[in-house]
Design an enzyme around this catalytic site. Structure first.
Site, PDB file in Angstrom:
ATOM      1  N   CYS A   9       0.858  -1.182   0.000  1.00 31.05           N
ATOM      2  CA  CYS A   9       0.000   0.000   0.000  1.00 31.05           C
ATOM      3  C   CYS A   9       0.897   1.237   0.000  1.00 31.05           C
ATOM      4  CB  CYS A   9      -0.943   0.098   1.199  1.00 31.05           C
ATOM      5  SG  CYS A   9      -2.092  -1.268   1.319  1.00 31.05           S
ATOM      6  N   GLY A  41      -0.594  -1.075   6.360  1.00 33.75           N
ATOM      7  CA  GLY A  41      -0.259  -1.929   7.505  1.00 33.75           C
ATOM      8  C   GLY A  41      -1.447  -2.791   7.876  1.00 33.75           C
ATOM      9  N   HIS A  77      16.497 -37.366  -7.154  1.00 35.45           N
ATOM     10  CA  HIS A  77      15.770 -37.719  -5.936  1.00 35.45           C
ATOM     11  C   HIS A  77      14.298 -37.318  -6.036  1.00 35.45           C
ATOM     12  CE1 HIS A  77      19.493 -38.891  -4.052  1.00 35.45           C
ATOM     13  NE2 HIS A  77      20.029 -37.765  -4.483  1.00 35.45           N
TER      14      HIS A  77
END
Ligand code: F6R
Length: 613
Positions: free
Chosen positions: A2, A101, A509
């Site tokens: 943001c 946030g 593998h």
């Protein structure tokens, strides 16, 4: 994640906000919105999608006003739609707020506000905060800045916020904790933004807000800062070094391509004044006082995320090989939550382009509490990580705007190489001849990258052949294994092709089961100690009809014979191969993404600065 902007002054706010949001769009592009104060009227316009959608929408609307705030969103709480777009308004519509946030306790606050009659229109955590400020302001009759301060004492989590109010049309209130915020000081005008890029063309004088500080920007009384406990703080004004030209595409189609081509310059800048081959010295000014501590440390722990974590893996190889100090490389997001053993004699190095990555920052804070020495390898000057660390070195890559990291990565690796050489020399773990040879080779890197970039047309042709692949494998050994990881990350993040990076010998593998004639396998097969072994791995892929695109050293003949395509890189010391070998992968990914019509600079779901965990 943001981006937020704010303006108060004599100019019309709208164009400043829009330009600022465009510069910050790399931080998120799920929606964009603005709020403008104009003669007692508070207008809020917001739209899902990019800033351009907002501009189209606002075209027929009034955009007057000399005070305003804006936001470009990377969605956390709530879908990326018009309603959840910022700014968010209080119940009485007198206050509006933008936020970067996460308010972690938003749910508890929301329920308690709802009991007292608040009605919410969105699914966001942010709307809760603006209602909380409103309630405090109305109930206590305090000023807007005091209401913001009191509300922030009740929230947990990360925030950078900017608030404006109809009742206080000559003020902007801004505050931060764990998300960045910078204030530009013009002549009787103020700019607020998540980073300096929207500010630099108006003023070079800035104040970086620290955690839990609240800025009161008053048209008549200037800037005042208090902390969350209401203690007055003197603003510390710094001068920006950023140049406006660094923020333009400069004739390239995309920022990513420009940044790939900037690598000779960026790498040169990362060692300019820090290394001199003819005089035979290397010195990292920012680490000068910590050289002994690093050289005598029991262990070095590198914390980082994403591409920066890949640089850390190369760093592990460098430091162990050249300086013989044990190194652990940790995903910051894992490190911070697993009660790691950190000792006082550990040196913790954070690697971060943005300097704002929430997980890396949190990992550092944890290591600091345990008494470790914190060092940073950071690109953005003045960023949170550069400020929390005890010392560090800037990469000097210049602004990186394309979301996919390119020049930031190669300069991080360059710095790690310098650090390893410097400490190796100090500890006597590298010979004088090796030391001198490495310095010579480092100085030659920019020129070698220029040469390598001349293969761009050939690389584009190779990209054309594999642009429709659904999967890809990237293989490397030793210090080239992290480059395989990085190659795979570049391809998947910008072209949306599923890709995996593996150590070449690990193929048998498991992943070898994936190989068929549809599978492009990108292999770093440069000359050096692992060459023969990688050739055997290539044979194993060819035996299963996989397609080999090999990165080889100029003049190679053996791999060229068996590979479907070979991209040559100039010869260098084995230690520095990762820096050169990564560049063809950047170009391949770039061209494939362009051919697939992907948004190269702003890939879906991503953001450049990951300020939420
Ligand atoms: C990928 C990319 C990300 C970042 C990661 C860490 O191209 O850019 O993986 O490397 O988000 O970011 P910084 O380096 O800013 O801490």
């Amino acid at each position: 994640m943001c981006g937020i902007v704010g303006y108060i002054g004599d100019k019309k706010a709208y164009p400043i906000l829009i330009k600022g949001l465009s510069r910050l769009e790399y931080r998120g592009y799920d929606s964009a919105g603005i709020a403008l104060l104009d003669e007692g009227d508070l207008k809020v316009y917001k739209k899902q999608g990019k800033v351009q959608h907002l501009v189209d929408y606002a075209e027929s609307l009034s955009t007057e006003g000399t005070v305003g705030i804006g936001h470009t969103r990377w969605a956390t709480h709530g879908l990326p739609n018009d309603t959840n777009a910022h700014p968010h308004s209080s119940g009485d519509s007198n206050l509006v707020l933008v936020h970067n946030g996460i308010i972690e306790n938003y749910d508890v606050i929301k329920k308690s506000l709802a009991k007292r009659g608040h009605e919410f229109k969105t699914e966001t955590d942010t709307e809760v905060l603006v209602h909380l400020i409103e309630e405090i302001k109305n109930n206590s009759g305090v000023s807007i800045e005091e209401a913001v301060r009191m509300a922030l004492r009740e929230v947990h989590g990360a925030y950078a916020i900017v608030v404006i109010s109809k009742d206080d049309p000559d003020k902007i209130i801004a505050a931060k904790k764990s998300s960045p915020l910078v204030i530009g000081l013009g002549e009787d005008e103020y700019y607020i933004a998540s980073d300096a890029t929207p500010i630099v063309e108006y003023t070079k004088n800035v104040v970086y807000l620290e955690d839990e500080q609240i800025a009161i920007v008053d048209r008549h009384n200037g800037l005042r800062i208090v902390n969350i406990s209401n203690k007055e703080i003197s603003p510390y004004v710094q001068e920006l070094e950023l140049q406006i030209e660094e923020l333009e595409k400069g004739g390239y189609d995309h920022f990513m391509l420009k940044e790939i081509y900037e690598q000779p310059r960026a790498i040169h800048d990362s060692f300019r004044g820090r290394l001199n081959a003819s005089e035979g010295w290397i010195s990292l000014g920012g680490l000068k006082d910590y050289e002994d501590q690093i050289a005598n440390s029991d262990r070095i722990v590198i914390v980082a995320c994403g591409t920066s974590w890949h640089a850390g893996l190369v760093g592990e190889y460098y430091i162990e090989e050249l300086a013989r100090i044990p190194v652990e490389v940790e995903y910051a997001s894992e490190f911070r939550y697993r009660n790691p053993i950190i000792r006082q004699n550990d040196v913790v190095i954070a690697i971060s382009q943005s300097g704002e990555t929430a997980d890396t920052l949190a990992a550092l804070k944890m290591a600091k509490e345990e008494g470790a020495t914190l060092l940073g390898i950071v690109n953005v000057v003045g960023s949170s990580i550069s400020r929390i660390t005890d010392a560090g070195s800037y990469t000097h890559a210049g602004p990186e705007i394309g979301v996919a990291s390119t020049k930031a990565f190669t300069t991080q690796v360059t710095l790690l190489a310098m650090m390893a050489i410097m400490i190796g020399k100090k500890r006597g773990t590298i010979s004088d001849t090796k030391f001198q040879n490495l310095l010579n080779e480092m100085e030659a890197l920019p020129q070698k990258i220029e040469k390598l970039l001349e293969s761009n047309d050939y690389i584009r042709e190779v990209a054309e052949i594999y642009k429709d692949a659904s999967n890809a494998l990237f293989l490397g050994r030793g210090s080239s294994f992290p480059i395989a990881l990085e190659g795979a990350l570049k391809l998947k993040e910008i072209s949306y092709i599923h890709a995996e990076g593996y150590p070449a010998a690990e193929m048998k593998h498991g992943p070898i089961a994936l190989i068929d004639e549809e599978m492009p396998v990108f292999v770093i097969a440069t000359s050096g100690p692992n060459y023969e072994k990688v050739v055997s791995n290539i044979q194993e892929v060819k035996a299963r009809k996989g397609k080999i695109i090999a990165i080889v050293t100029k003049g190679d003949t053996s791999v060229k014979e068996i590979a479907d395509h070979a991209i040559e890189i100039p010869e260098t010391d084995d230690i520095l191969v990762p820096i050169l070998a990564t560049i063809p992968f950047q170009l391949i990914s770039y061209h494939i993404a362009v051919m697939r019509n992907c948004n190269v600079d702003q890939p879906r779901n991503l953001a450049k600065s990951v300020t939420v965990e």
